[in-house]
Design a protein around this motif. Sequence first.
Motif, PDB file in Angstrom:
ATOM      1  N   ILE A 138      54.916  16.741 -30.788  1.00  0.00           N
ATOM      2  CA  ILE A 138      55.076  15.198 -30.350  1.00  0.00           C
ATOM      3  C   ILE A 138      55.331  15.142 -28.699  1.00  0.00           C
ATOM      4  O   ILE A 138      56.105  16.027 -28.188  1.00  0.00           O
ATOM      5  N   PHE A 139      54.731  14.290 -28.215  1.00  0.00           N
ATOM      6  CA  PHE A 139      54.762  14.314 -26.649  1.00  0.00           C
ATOM      7  C   PHE A 139      55.746  13.060 -26.331  1.00  0.00           C
ATOM      8  O   PHE A 139      55.276  12.003 -26.739  1.00  0.00           O
ATOM      9  N   HIS A 140      56.679  13.235 -25.746  1.00  0.00           N
ATOM     10  CA  HIS A 140      57.583  11.923 -25.399  1.00  0.00           C
ATOM     11  C   HIS A 140      57.136  11.495 -23.789  1.00  0.00           C
ATOM     12  O   HIS A 140      57.624  12.250 -23.047  1.00  0.00           O
ATOM     13  N   ASP A 141      56.567  10.328 -24.081  1.00  0.00           N
ATOM     14  CA  ASP A 141      56.379   9.651 -22.546  1.00  0.00           C
ATOM     15  C   ASP A 141      57.597   8.554 -22.488  1.00  0.00           C
ATOM     16  O   ASP A 141      58.373   8.475 -23.526  1.00  0.00           O
ATOM     17  N   GLY A 158      48.940  26.613 -26.481  1.00  0.00           N
ATOM     18  CA  GLY A 158      48.825  25.487 -25.387  1.00  0.00           C
ATOM     19  C   GLY A 158      47.732  24.751 -25.463  1.00  0.00           C
ATOM     20  O   GLY A 158      48.147  23.438 -25.297  1.00  0.00           O
ATOM     21  N   ARG A 159      46.725  25.039 -26.153  1.00  0.00           N
ATOM     22  CA  ARG A 159      45.586  23.907 -26.446  1.00  0.00           C
ATOM     23  C   ARG A 159      45.988  23.127 -27.455  1.00  0.00           C
ATOM     24  O   ARG A 159      45.577  22.015 -27.389  1.00  0.00           O
ATOM     25  N   ALA A 160      46.667  23.691 -28.522  1.00  0.00           N
ATOM     26  CA  ALA A 160      47.214  22.646 -29.523  1.00  0.00           C
ATOM     27  C   ALA A 160      48.049  21.459 -28.995  1.00  0.00           C
ATOM     28  O   ALA A 160      47.993  20.487 -29.281  1.00  0.00           O
ATOM     29  N   ILE A 161      48.810  22.183 -28.022  1.00  0.00           N
ATOM     30  CA  ILE A 161      49.829  20.976 -27.445  1.00  0.00           C
ATOM     31  C   ILE A 161      49.022  20.044 -26.598  1.00  0.00           C
ATOM     32  O   ILE A 161      49.357  18.835 -26.614  1.00  0.00           O
ATOM     33  N   LEU A 162      47.891  20.269 -26.098  1.00  0.00           N
ATOM     34  CA  LEU A 162      47.166  19.423 -25.381  1.00  0.00           C
ATOM     35  C   LEU A 162      46.146  18.613 -26.444  1.00  0.00           C
ATOM     36  O   LEU A 162      45.523  17.806 -25.936  1.00  0.00           O
ATOM     37  N   GLY A 163      46.174  18.980 -27.607  1.00  0.00           N
ATOM     38  CA  GLY A 163      45.332  18.244 -28.546  1.00  0.00           C
ATOM     39  C   GLY A 163      43.830  18.906 -28.357  1.00  0.00           C
ATOM     40  O   GLY A 163      42.842  18.151 -28.791  1.00  0.00           O
ATOM     41  N   ALA A 164      43.657  20.255 -27.858  1.00  0.00           N
ATOM     42  CA  ALA A 164      42.387  20.617 -27.928  1.00  0.00           C
ATOM     43  C   ALA A 164      41.974  21.414 -29.091  1.00  0.00           C
ATOM     44  O   ALA A 164      40.863  21.960 -29.197  1.00  0.00           O
ATOM     45  N   ASN A 171      63.437  15.752 -23.825  1.00  0.00           N
ATOM     46  CA  ASN A 171      62.580  16.975 -23.972  1.00  0.00           C
ATOM     47  C   ASN A 171      61.082  16.040 -23.704  1.00  0.00           C
ATOM     48  O   ASN A 171      61.108  14.917 -23.930  1.00  0.00           O
ATOM     49  N   ILE A 172      60.175  16.564 -23.289  1.00  0.00           N
ATOM     50  CA  ILE A 172      58.835  16.141 -23.108  1.00  0.00           C
ATOM     51  C   ILE A 172      57.800  16.563 -24.199  1.00  0.00           C
ATOM     52  O   ILE A 172      57.103  15.650 -24.496  1.00  0.00           O
ATOM     53  N   VAL A 173      58.055  17.761 -24.615  1.00  0.00           N
ATOM     54  CA  VAL A 173      57.064  17.988 -25.885  1.00  0.00           C
ATOM     55  C   VAL A 173      57.957  18.740 -26.865  1.00  0.00           C
ATOM     56  O   VAL A 173      58.931  19.603 -26.607  1.00  0.00           O
ATOM     57  N   SER A 174      57.907  18.407 -28.071  1.00  0.00           N
ATOM     58  CA  SER A 174      58.689  19.040 -29.261  1.00  0.00           C
ATOM     59  C   SER A 174      57.560  19.495 -30.279  1.00  0.00           C
ATOM     60  O   SER A 174      56.585  18.595 -30.353  1.00  0.00           O
ATOM     61  N   VAL A 175      57.820  20.799 -30.414  1.00  0.00           N
ATOM     62  CA  VAL A 175      56.632  21.549 -31.467  1.00  0.00           C
ATOM     63  C   VAL A 175      57.401  21.538 -32.433  1.00  0.00           C
ATOM     64  O   VAL A 175      58.563  22.517 -32.506  1.00  0.00           O
ATOM     65  N   ASN A 176      57.051  21.394 -33.751  1.00  0.00           N
ATOM     66  CA  ASN A 176      57.838  21.685 -34.971  1.00  0.00           C
ATOM     67  C   ASN A 176      57.042  21.977 -36.154  1.00  0.00           C
ATOM     68  O   ASN A 176      55.916  21.604 -36.554  1.00  0.00           O
ATOM     69  N   LEU A 184      50.651  14.173 -31.935  1.00  0.00           N
ATOM     70  CA  LEU A 184      49.089  14.825 -31.986  1.00  0.00           C
ATOM     71  C   LEU A 184      48.361  15.077 -33.267  1.00  0.00           C
ATOM     72  O   LEU A 184      47.336  15.295 -33.394  1.00  0.00           O
ATOM     73  N   THR A 185      49.475  14.867 -34.329  1.00  0.00           N
ATOM     74  CA  THR A 185      48.910  15.246 -35.452  1.00  0.00           C
ATOM     75  C   THR A 185      47.842  14.152 -35.991  1.00  0.00           C
ATOM     76  O   THR A 185      46.885  14.439 -36.591  1.00  0.00           O
ATOM     77  N   ASN A 186      48.393  12.884 -35.890  1.00  0.00           N
ATOM     78  CA  ASN A 186      47.498  12.011 -36.260  1.00  0.00           C
ATOM     79  C   ASN A 186      47.394  10.869 -34.947  1.00  0.00           C
ATOM     80  O   ASN A 186      48.055   9.735 -35.115  1.00  0.00           O
ATOM     81  N   ILE A 187      46.247  11.348 -34.376  1.00  0.00           N
ATOM     82  CA  ILE A 187      46.241  10.564 -32.950  1.00  0.00           C
ATOM     83  C   ILE A 187      44.783   9.581 -32.942  1.00  0.00           C
ATOM     84  O   ILE A 187      43.922  10.490 -33.364  1.00  0.00           O
ATOM     85  N   SER A 188      44.951   8.621 -32.638  1.00  0.00           N
ATOM     86  CA  SER A 188      43.654   7.918 -32.871  1.00  0.00           C
ATOM     87  C   SER A 188      42.734   8.296 -31.358  1.00  0.00           C
ATOM     88  O   SER A 188      43.348   8.875 -30.285  1.00  0.00           O
ATOM     89  N   ALA A 189      41.512   8.197 -31.435  1.00  0.00           N
ATOM     90  CA  ALA A 189      40.702   8.531 -30.176  1.00  0.00           C
ATOM     91  C   ALA A 189      41.293   7.701 -28.959  1.00  0.00           C
ATOM     92  O   ALA A 189      41.274   8.093 -27.833  1.00  0.00           O
ATOM     93  N   LYS A 190      41.397   6.440 -29.285  1.00  0.00           N
ATOM     94  CA  LYS A 190      41.840   5.653 -28.030  1.00  0.00           C
ATOM     95  C   LYS A 190      43.379   6.155 -27.658  1.00  0.00           C
ATOM     96  O   LYS A 190      43.347   6.268 -26.370  1.00  0.00           O
ATOM     97  N   GLU A 191      44.225   6.412 -28.391  1.00  0.00           N
ATOM     98  CA  GLU A 191      45.499   6.999 -28.116  1.00  0.00           C
ATOM     99  C   GLU A 191      45.137   8.374 -27.223  1.00  0.00           C
ATOM    100  O   GLU A 191      46.118   8.764 -26.288  1.00  0.00           O
ATOM    101  N   MET A 192      44.143   9.079 -27.635  1.00  0.00           N
ATOM    102  CA  MET A 192      43.943  10.662 -27.318  1.00  0.00           C
ATOM    103  C   MET A 192      43.604  10.527 -25.703  1.00  0.00           C
ATOM    104  O   MET A 192      43.757  11.063 -24.884  1.00  0.00           O
ATOM    105  N   LYS A 193      42.748   9.085 -25.457  1.00  0.00           N
ATOM    106  CA  LYS A 193      42.214   8.947 -24.116  1.00  0.00           C
ATOM    107  C   LYS A 193      43.358   8.864 -22.987  1.00  0.00           C
ATOM    108  O   LYS A 193      43.638   9.282 -22.158  1.00  0.00           O
ATOM    109  N   GLU A 194      44.388   7.947 -23.625  1.00  0.00           N
ATOM    110  CA  GLU A 194      45.664   7.714 -22.989  1.00  0.00           C
ATOM    111  C   GLU A 194      46.594   8.877 -22.690  1.00  0.00           C
ATOM    112  O   GLU A 194      47.063   9.015 -21.478  1.00  0.00           O
TER     113      GLU A 194
END
Lengths: 326, 330
Positions: free
Chosen positions: B73-76, B58-64, B4-9, B83-93
């Motif tokens: 969770i986005f699986h790279d 859709g926006r929640a999955i994008l972190g918007a 999976n690339i995205v899991s929404v729980n 995305l629930t506790n993502i730092s600003a630096k990670e968000m940029k990534e």
Amino acid sequence: MSHLLEIKNLDVKFDTDEGRIIAIDNVSLTLDQGKVLGIVGESGSGKSVTAKSIMQLNPGNTIYNDDAEIIIDNENVLKFTSKNDLKKIRGGKVSMIFQEPMASFAPAIKIGNQMIEQLLLHKETEKNQAKQISIDMLNRVGIADAEKRFNQYAFELSGGMRQRAMIAMALSTMPKLLLADEPTTALDVTIQAQVINLMKDIIKEYNMGVIFITHDLGVIAQVADDVAVMYLGSVVERGPVNEILKNPKHPYTRGLLNALPDINNLDAPLKPIPGNIPSPLDRPTGCVFRTRCPEPTHDCKEGNIEMGLIEVSPGHWVDKCCVNCG
Amino acid sequence: MSENIVSVNNLSVSFDYQENFLSKKQKIKAVNNINIKIKKGSFFGLVGESGSGKTTLGRAILGANKISEGNVIFHDDERDFDLTNISAKEMKEYRKKAQLIFQDPYAALSPRMTVRDIIAEPLEVMNITSSREETDQRVRDIAAKCRLNLEHLRRFPHAFSGGQRQRISIARALVSNPKFIVADESVAALDVSIQADILNLLKQLQKELNLTYLFISHDLSVVAHVCDIVAVMYLGHIVEMAPSRELFSNPKHSYTKALLSSIPSIDPENKSRAIELIGEIPSAMNPPSGCVFRTRCPNPTHDCSNGKIEMGLIEVSPNHWVDQCCVNCK
């Protein structure tokens, strides 16, 4: 029997800074009482301009040709200039429903007052009577709590309800001709189905003529008796709805049908019409569709062939240039 | 590595609402307890009426949008982004990996920027390229993939038609080489022939660039054509989810059935009337208790019209999930 509406040889041009634009080129259409004429085409094909010409609602830089005629009740409404004459068609004999119901109600006036205003203008009614007619009409289009809605503003109603109120308002003066310009495009499918069913019932009940403008061929199939397909200001094909949708002769009509996703055949690839609709500033000479025609014959590529409809089977008219193209 | 690339729980998104400054603050749940998994390389469709929460999801999955409960969770390839506790630096990534294509190509492009600058902006904002030459090269590459001419790049958006503008928006979304794209009503504003063109382009790009799409639309016939799997949303809940062929040939939920019957048939002789849903979608401010669809259900059973039945998806056949309340309604 004479027709309810007859449009003959209508040309519409707009004077703009970039030059004179041909918006409508030699359009002739007829509509009988109790019938629905669907007009389809892409954006920019002149559907709305045709409808607006009937009520002379096009902007100030519009130029109509002198020999054009739009005949309603034996009168050429295109020659109307005085306010009193125009009043007879605008809201009197002809009513219009627009695409975006939020933009067509005044935001700061109660819906009821807007409905009464036009009744007082066009019908000889008292204010109380007008109110009663309006509330009855709101009930008729399926608005629950009509009396409460009557005293509300447009922003307090949902999209589907606003469009119903718009229909109620357009119909309350009992027009002979209703112009519906994309009345269901802004609505959800479930609400669209409600509005289409409502319009079908009302058209039957009041026996009025309707011009129904849309780009959705599915909606056309469900409501229209006759169809005119427009492309770049010209009618390229027209005829009974069954004939046009099942046996299309013009490559543009076929292109529109092929581009439509078919829910019953998910394996069919989506086929776009190649190319883009040309700018009205450089309208092709001769056949307007030749720049996008899948199989143009040599003659029409040069732009030497004049446009004009010929009758291929009873009531089914196709542009003579394209009748034999791929 | 996950498939999976995205899991929404158990995702919920609420907004604060206050009628005026004196009244009490309320919470409006726009998206309610959603569980979805989006497979790598899939074309995941999300349908529903306006107000059903498609865009918010859709926006929640994008972190918007802020996530109120649950997680996304986005699986790279190398790592996961929570995305629930993502730092600003990670968000940029994360922004480099997940992008959005908007609905209205007329509003989405700045009229004062050339097409080249519009497409190059994400690269500059994200510091992806090191030199102007490299930026230009990437802009030219992606523009060619989206069938834009080099000559187009010097012009401003006003010179383009709706379809061409949408191709510019797509090029802008893809220039940072993302893996996941949310296409929010991306063909709704286009004419049918152009719509077909853009859908074909999205499909082709998916193959070339290994993309995964979340395709949000209210048009079921479009979704049926392009999507592998479809979820139907109603008032913040997913009420039915199945592979698209299964969903369109064998819909179980009465809302899905009503939506399908509402598509006007192209055959003039087929004048069957749509299953008319009574009324409109209720306000999210006070949704019905129990099954949210019960106020519009054509045949509610006694239990659900009292609002006593909890919502939740059950699997009726492999990969075909239906809300448990409505599985037996007609």
